[in-house]
Design an enzyme around this catalytic site. Structure first.
Site, mmCIF file in Angstrom:
data_model
loop_
_atom_site.group_PDB
_atom_site.id
_atom_site.type_symbol
_atom_site.label_atom_id
_atom_site.label_comp_id
_atom_site.label_asym_id
_atom_site.label_seq_id
_atom_site.Cartn_x
_atom_site.Cartn_y
_atom_site.Cartn_z
ATOM 1 N N THR B 14 70.777 58.171 72.491
ATOM 2 C CA THR B 14 70.235 56.903 72.976
ATOM 3 C C THR B 14 69.815 55.983 71.833
ATOM 4 O O THR B 14 70.173 54.802 71.806
ATOM 5 C CB THR B 14 68.980 57.183 73.833
ATOM 6 N N LYS B 107 59.735 62.800 64.372
ATOM 7 C CA LYS B 107 58.305 63.117 64.183
ATOM 8 C C LYS B 107 58.097 64.556 63.768
ATOM 9 O O LYS B 107 57.250 64.866 62.958
ATOM 10 C CB LYS B 107 57.517 62.795 65.451
ATOM 11 N N GLU B 131 58.885 54.397 61.420
ATOM 12 C CA GLU B 131 58.182 53.677 62.491
ATOM 13 C C GLU B 131 58.533 54.212 63.877
ATOM 14 O O GLU B 131 57.673 54.317 64.759
ATOM 15 C CB GLU B 131 58.510 52.184 62.403
ATOM 16 N N GLY B 136 57.103 54.843 69.843
ATOM 17 C CA GLY B 136 58.273 54.046 70.193
ATOM 18 C C GLY B 136 58.322 52.677 69.547
ATOM 19 O O GLY B 136 58.346 52.555 68.329
ATOM 20 N N ILE B 138 56.153 50.281 69.337
ATOM 21 C CA ILE B 138 54.927 49.683 68.794
ATOM 22 C C ILE B 138 54.930 49.788 67.267
ATOM 23 O O ILE B 138 55.082 50.883 66.736
ATOM 24 C CB ILE B 138 53.674 50.413 69.328
ATOM 25 N N GLU B 192 61.896 66.724 77.015
ATOM 26 C CA GLU B 192 62.622 67.226 75.852
ATOM 27 C C GLU B 192 63.345 68.515 76.254
ATOM 28 O O GLU B 192 62.986 69.156 77.255
ATOM 29 C CB GLU B 192 61.638 67.553 74.720
ATOM 30 N N ASP B 203 54.728 67.302 70.865
ATOM 31 C CA ASP B 203 55.342 66.038 70.442
ATOM 32 C C ASP B 203 54.266 65.013 70.078
ATOM 33 O O ASP B 203 54.301 64.382 69.020
ATOM 34 C CB ASP B 203 56.230 65.530 71.586
ATOM 35 N N LYS B 207 52.923 63.297 66.289
ATOM 36 C CA LYS B 207 52.655 61.874 66.037
ATOM 37 C C LYS B 207 51.242 61.684 65.499
ATOM 38 O O LYS B 207 51.012 60.910 64.559
ATOM 39 C CB LYS B 207 52.851 61.080 67.338
ATOM 40 N N GLY B 304 62.681 55.063 74.873
ATOM 41 C CA GLY B 304 63.757 54.262 75.434
ATOM 42 C C GLY B 304 64.644 53.683 74.350
ATOM 43 O O GLY B 304 64.211 53.511 73.205
#
Lengths: 428, 428
Positions: B14, B107, B131, B136, B138, B192, B203, B207, B304
């Site tokens: 994706t 990550k 980033e 995502g 942000i 996942e 996950d 982060k 996304g």
């Protein structure tokens, strides 16, 4: 070791002293992060005798900011004086001419002279950074210019004047009217020297013009911002809006439309339960929408010593790290002249007017709106003791142009007292 | 003209296809903004025959990501494969060894091997940008590392796993239990490959470890993150929390305390009317607090194609613009080894347990808590049909260490069935 980065700071008000405090307090941290010592060579302000709560004895003092800006021991001119003419402009131009980079918190200067200053800076290979000019401590310029650089930005919106947001939220919270709260803000020192900059929407309009330039690759065009202040918002408006599930915010919106670049800063109704609707007091919020990122919402303090100094320091650290970027995110000479949109995208509107209490008055209003092409979603006439009747109307979607025509026609009916309040309802 | 920036993209899921779409669609915009052509030299993925909805014929194809990462016509290795061992790690190391910059959304790789990779990169004068690895679309890494570089960061918090937030908000909205929603997420492809990465908090913990490193100048230490998943949250917990004005969120908190660096990712009660409490579905939110900026809240899509590709493109544009920065905001060799906090700052806690229905049971619970130093704010025993009685307790402030002792003592009373659910109440 790399050479230190040497600053000349002009303006020692709240923000200037805030920057000095950070540099003194966080010297080791700043050096670890940027790899360079950040040092202050010289400062300038109007009054050398005033106690500002920070020791200034280590720094050379210049009474003339132009002299400060052009000193040999200054690499970066930090302009924190404010004002779009006079000393701030002269010193910024002089700094660029002398090969200095510039960091500024001056939204008016850049909104009005930004194009010329950016061209001057870029021709000289210098940068102008201005994170502190928009939305205080929120890193919105950086997010838009750098973090979202892969996006075709579709819309930027924001509540960016803390004083107006304070007045509007306090009206609802305390039931006090606009005038009482304006006076309270005056007493608390929340207002600019010219209060119209705040309540007239000018300050927030400057910020919107800068965001629009970066978002859309256009020359900053403050003159094209459709400005409306909050002075005519009454307690009734606040209450009617709340009844319908809305809050009134001084909202800036910039978007590219098929008819040109829309830039407006005006009081709008936004859903009370939306992030913008929930924003209280002096907090700022900026919403950025792009084709890839969808929607980002940034929220934080819009003013104050610490937050604004934080933004100035972010710019200084970027320069210390060697980041070089065009003022508005792409070369100034490549920015387009954006045609201002003559009308806004259609939206429902809120109308409040005082109607003469005579037979057929309401019918005349309805007819005038209908003939202009404005269809009515809801209409309410309130009980009243005055000779005029308060009437509240929510329209279906219409453009600002059509609404303008309708308002002109309304005036001609002879049954409406004074000028109606017309506010856009912004569904987010 | 400046040379083009040439990319090698490994991983065409994706995010990878999203990046290719942006580069194809926005070529002119990207060039205007960065001053360079951004071009793709080569791509790699497991299956060359699959139709990914973007034309790949212009790009060289490599089956081996290490071969891709070391090609002469690649300046930046874009790692979008995922996984903290194997191909992603090998190819990243090979890219750095071959003098390439790296942009990654991985990550796990950075939370676990970030220190070694950062040291390798910096010794070679290369950058690693990530980033897209956190929250995502942000721009949170950029905001923290650059925009807020003048701040001594005091706390970082966030809701950073959209799947968990979706499950928790849907439990409240639909009244479905955890298991039913877990299965729905599985069907919808929200999980996942190893679902424990999501619902176990791993996950989001990765982060948090990355944010903590940048915020506090410490080596990323995922092993020190106190992890707790959402698997044990029941509909009852959701309802009890709502009754008291709270929502349950999988919340990450990192802060420096007198007793070391606190890093925890666990379900917490947060006020329902706070920005974190109001966060619905897959949206992420990160709150950053610093000594100068006070508090910044960033909100946006946590996953996304478009949002994640937007973040990757931000990093690529920075590299194209010549921005060079240490992986974690300061040289990897200068990052401290942070002692993990053995206990958290005191907070009220929510406890739910099943009590055997015999005389004196509730008194034993109260005594065990009291003896351990946990004082009770509110306690409720519910009517019940089962042989055990559901009991709900809200404690006054206590540390996690004291609570842990209390829970061990509770187990010894012999009146509590199974293990109590204990959730921190985070006042924001």
């Amino acid at each position: 070791m790399t050479e230190p980065l040497r600053l000349g700071i002009a303006g020692l008000g709240t923000v200037g002293t805030g920057v000095i405090k950070i540099i003194r307090r966080q010297a080791a941290l700043l050096e670890a992060r940027t790899g360079r010592t950040i040092q202050i060579s010289a400062v300038s302000a109007r009054d050398a005798s005033k106690d500002r709560g920070v020791p200034l004895g280590d720094y050379a003092w210049e009474t003339d900011p132009v002299a400060l800006a052009t000193r040999d021991d200054v690499d970066v001119f930090v302009e924190l004086m404010g004002g779009h003419e006079g000393a701030a402009k002269d010193a910024t131009e002089a700094a660029l001419a002398a090969g200095k980079d510039v960091v500024t918190a001056n939204k008016a200067l850049l909104a009005i002279h930004g194009q010329a200053l950016a061209e001057q800076a870029e021709a000289a290979g210098r940068v102008i950074r201005f994170e502190a000019a928009v939305a205080g401590g929120i890193p919105v310029i950086k997010s838009l210019t750098e973090g979202l650089a892969g996006n075709d930005v579709t819309r930027v919106m924001g509540v960016m004047n803390g004083t107006c947001n304070y007045i509007l939220t306090q009206m609802e919270a305390t039931g006090q009217g606009y005038n009482a709260l304006f006076e309270e803000c005056d007493r608390l020192g929340y207002l600019e020297a010219d209060p119209n900059l705040d309540v007239g929407g000018i300050d927030a309009g400057h910020k919107l013009a800068l965001l629009a330039s970066i978002a859309f690759g256009t020359k900053p065009a403050f003159d094209n911002v459709q400005l409306e202040g909050i002075q005519r918002i009454s307690l009734d408006d606040i209450r009617h809006a709340a009844d319908m599930g809305y809050r009134i915010k001084l909202l800036g919106v910039a978007q590219r439309t098929a008819r040109g670049l829309e830039q407006r800063m005006s009081p709008c109704l936004v859903p009370a339960n939306s992030p913008l609707g929930q924003l209280e007091g002096g907090t700022n919020m900026v919403v950025i929408e792009g084709d890839a990122v969808e929607q980002i919402v940034l929220r934080g303090p819009g003013a104050g010593e610490g937050p604004t100094a934080s933004a100035v320091m972010g710019d200084i650290c970027d320069i210390a790290r060697g980041f070089r970027i065009a003022t508005f995110g792409q070369p100034a000479t490549s920015l387009e002249e954006a045609a201002p949109a003559q009308t806004s995208l259609p939206a429902p509107h809120y109308l409040r007017m005082s109607l003469q209490d005579k037979p057929g008055a309401l019918a005349k209003v309805a007819a005038a709106l209908g003939n202009a092409g404005v269809s009515i979603d809801r209409m309410r006439q309130y009980g009243h003791s005055e000779p005029t009747a308060p009437v509240l109307i929510v329209t279906h979607k219409c453009t600002s142009q059509i609404l303008q025509t309708a308002l002109e026609d309304l005036a001609k009916t002879g049954v409406v007292e004074g000028e109606p309040v017309a506010l856009r309802i912004e569904e987010l």
